[in-house]
Design a protein around this motif. Structure first.
Motif, short mmCIF file in Angstrom:
data_model
loop_
_atom_site.label_atom_id
_atom_site.label_comp_id
_atom_site.label_asym_id
_atom_site.label_seq_id
_atom_site.Cartn_x
_atom_site.Cartn_y
_atom_site.Cartn_z
N GLU A 150 -42.88 19.43 13.81
CA GLU A 150 -43.54 18.67 14.88
C GLU A 150 -43.26 17.17 14.76
O GLU A 150 -43.08 16.47 15.77
CB GLU A 150 -45.05 18.94 14.85
CG GLU A 150 -45.39 20.37 15.25
CD GLU A 150 -46.86 20.69 15.00
OE1 GLU A 150 -47.43 20.14 14.03
OE2 GLU A 150 -47.42 21.48 15.78
N GLN A 151 -43.23 16.66 13.54
CA GLN A 151 -42.92 15.25 13.34
C GLN A 151 -41.47 14.94 13.73
O GLN A 151 -41.19 13.89 14.32
CB GLN A 151 -43.17 14.87 11.87
CG GLN A 151 -44.64 14.88 11.49
CD GLN A 151 -44.86 14.82 9.99
OE1 GLN A 151 -44.02 15.27 9.21
NE2 GLN A 151 -45.99 14.26 9.56
N ILE A 152 -40.56 15.86 13.42
CA ILE A 152 -39.17 15.67 13.81
C ILE A 152 -39.05 15.66 15.34
O ILE A 152 -38.35 14.82 15.92
CB ILE A 152 -38.29 16.78 13.21
CG1 ILE A 152 -38.24 16.65 11.68
CG2 ILE A 152 -36.87 16.72 13.78
CD1 ILE A 152 -37.55 17.79 10.98
N ILE A 156 -37.60 12.54 17.68
CA ILE A 156 -36.47 12.71 18.60
C ILE A 156 -36.91 12.41 20.03
O ILE A 156 -36.21 11.71 20.78
CB ILE A 156 -35.90 14.13 18.51
CG1 ILE A 156 -35.35 14.40 17.11
CG2 ILE A 156 -34.79 14.33 19.55
CD1 ILE A 156 -34.98 15.85 16.87
N ALA A 157 -38.05 12.92 20.42
CA ALA A 157 -38.50 12.80 21.81
C ALA A 157 -38.76 11.36 22.21
O ALA A 157 -38.38 10.92 23.31
CB ALA A 157 -39.75 13.65 22.03
N TRP A 264 -35.20 10.55 23.27
CA TRP A 264 -34.27 11.44 23.96
C TRP A 264 -34.93 12.37 24.97
O TRP A 264 -34.24 13.12 25.66
CB TRP A 264 -33.50 12.26 22.93
CG TRP A 264 -32.57 11.43 22.11
CD1 TRP A 264 -32.79 10.92 20.86
CD2 TRP A 264 -31.27 10.98 22.48
NE1 TRP A 264 -31.72 10.20 20.43
CE2 TRP A 264 -30.76 10.21 21.41
CE3 TRP A 264 -30.49 11.15 23.62
CZ2 TRP A 264 -29.50 9.62 21.45
CZ3 TRP A 264 -29.24 10.56 23.65
CH2 TRP A 264 -28.75 9.81 22.58
N ASN A 265 -36.24 12.33 25.07
CA ASN A 265 -36.91 13.30 25.93
C ASN A 265 -36.51 13.14 27.40
O ASN A 265 -36.28 14.11 28.09
CB ASN A 265 -38.43 13.17 25.78
CG ASN A 265 -39.14 14.49 26.01
OD1 ASN A 265 -38.75 15.51 25.46
ND2 ASN A 265 -40.15 14.49 26.85
N VAL A 273 -34.65 18.77 23.28
CA VAL A 273 -35.27 18.05 22.16
C VAL A 273 -35.81 19.03 21.13
O VAL A 273 -35.65 18.85 19.92
CB VAL A 273 -36.38 17.11 22.68
CG1 VAL A 273 -37.26 16.63 21.52
CG2 VAL A 273 -35.77 15.91 23.39
N LYS A 274 -36.43 20.11 21.61
CA LYS A 274 -36.94 21.13 20.68
C LYS A 274 -35.79 21.81 19.94
O LYS A 274 -35.88 22.09 18.74
CB LYS A 274 -37.76 22.17 21.45
CG LYS A 274 -39.09 21.65 21.96
CD LYS A 274 -39.83 22.71 22.75
CE LYS A 274 -41.14 22.19 23.30
NZ LYS A 274 -41.85 23.20 24.13
N GLU A 275 -34.70 22.07 20.65
CA GLU A 275 -33.54 22.67 19.99
C GLU A 275 -32.97 21.75 18.92
O GLU A 275 -32.61 22.20 17.82
CB GLU A 275 -32.47 22.99 21.05
CG GLU A 275 -32.86 24.12 21.97
CD GLU A 275 -31.98 24.21 23.22
OE1 GLU A 275 -32.14 25.19 23.98
OE2 GLU A 275 -31.15 23.30 23.44
#
Length: 287
Positions: A150-152, A156-157, A264-265, A273-275
């Motif tokens: 979740e932190q990653i 990224i998002a 990046w969201n 982003v999840k990938e």
């Protein structure tokens, strides 16, 4: 007309070409070679009739088959996207923790995240995600803002110090050149080096320890192991992001460098982003 010359040894007529006493024999090409050559000419003409071939001013001939490699590629891409649509929709709908709990989704997301990483992230983090000077290594377990899935995803998002995103991660180390005296900066640098190595002057370590406790421990912790709430790095693990060595550490204390990562969201979308988060988590340094 000159008489034909016949080579005395082979008995073959020559072409009339002569160089430095050497005459060229007029041997005909083999029949099979000639027929193969003629066949390629016929094939080429037929190909240009059947397939797109001849460039025009604004377009090209379409050919009898009306074939288009671009259309074929577009159809294959559309088919691949249609086949993936169900998986992507699941990834977009589920929290990242639940994606990791599903082996099939995890495998798909890891592969998709690896592809997205190669397009969007290698410029800074490197093709193997090992980073470089000023860019974090994503393979180890040293995380400024936390390494669970979740932190990653959050990092990224929304990025780091990314002004275009109100939810970006923000922290800032003050310029201690305005707070500490030059000798005090050297003392703090000596103490930080002493955590994992040998400073140039060991006499500076103890006063540096007290200065660190008074000025730096609120972010980096009393044991200098960092604080992920502030993105403050662990100074006691010999892993250095922006500087290495006593002089560089002192320079960072005086006038710190702050990295920026875009969010990046908006550009990639929630599913990608999840990938990416799943892929980076899979590299081995995730918690």
């Amino acid at each position: 007309m000159a008489d034909k010359h016949i080579d005395e040894i082979s008995g073959v007529e020559t072409t009339g070409h002569e160089w430095d006493g050497i005459r060229e024999l007029n041997n005909p090409l083999p029949r099979w070679w000639l027929w193969s050559f003629y066949a390629t000419i016929v094939w080429a003409i037929a190909y240009t009739v059947v397939y797109p071939a001849w460039p025009m001013l604004t377009d090209a001939t379409k050919g009898l088959f009306n074939y288009s490699s671009r259309a074929e590629l577009a159809a294959e891409v559309a088919g691949a996207k249609a086949a993936q649509a169900g998986m992507v929709e699941k990834i977009a709908a589920l929290p990242v923790k639940e994606i990791l709990a599903d082996p099939q989704l995890t495998q798909f997301a890891t592969a998709a995240g690896a592809a997205a990483f190669k397009v969007n992230c290698v410029q800074c983090h490197g093709s193997g995600a090992a980073g470089g000077a000023g860019y974090p290594n994503l393979n180890d377990d040293d995380w400024l803002w936390g390494g669970n899935i979740e932190q990653i995803q959050q990092t990224i998002a929304h990025g780091i110090r990314y002004n275009a995103d109100a939810d970006t991660r923000v922290s800032e180390m003050p310029a201690f050149a305005d707070i500490l005296k030059p000798e005090e900066v050297r003392q703090v640098a000596a103490y930080v080096v002493s955590l994992t190595g040998t400073p140039h002057d060991s006499a500076l370590v103890e006063p540096g320890r007290q200065l660190f406790a008074d000025n730096c421990a609120s972010c980096h912790g009393e044991d200098a192991r960092g604080n992920r709430e502030f993105g403050a790095p662990n100074l006691a693990d010999a892993i250095w992001l922006k500087v290495q060595g006593e002089e560089q550490i002192a320079a960072q204390i005086r006038q710190p460098k702050h990295g920026v990562m875009p969010g990046w969201n908006v550009r990639l979308g929630d599913a990608t982003v999840k990938e990416l988060a799943v892929y980076i988590h899979s590299l081995g340094g995730g918690e």
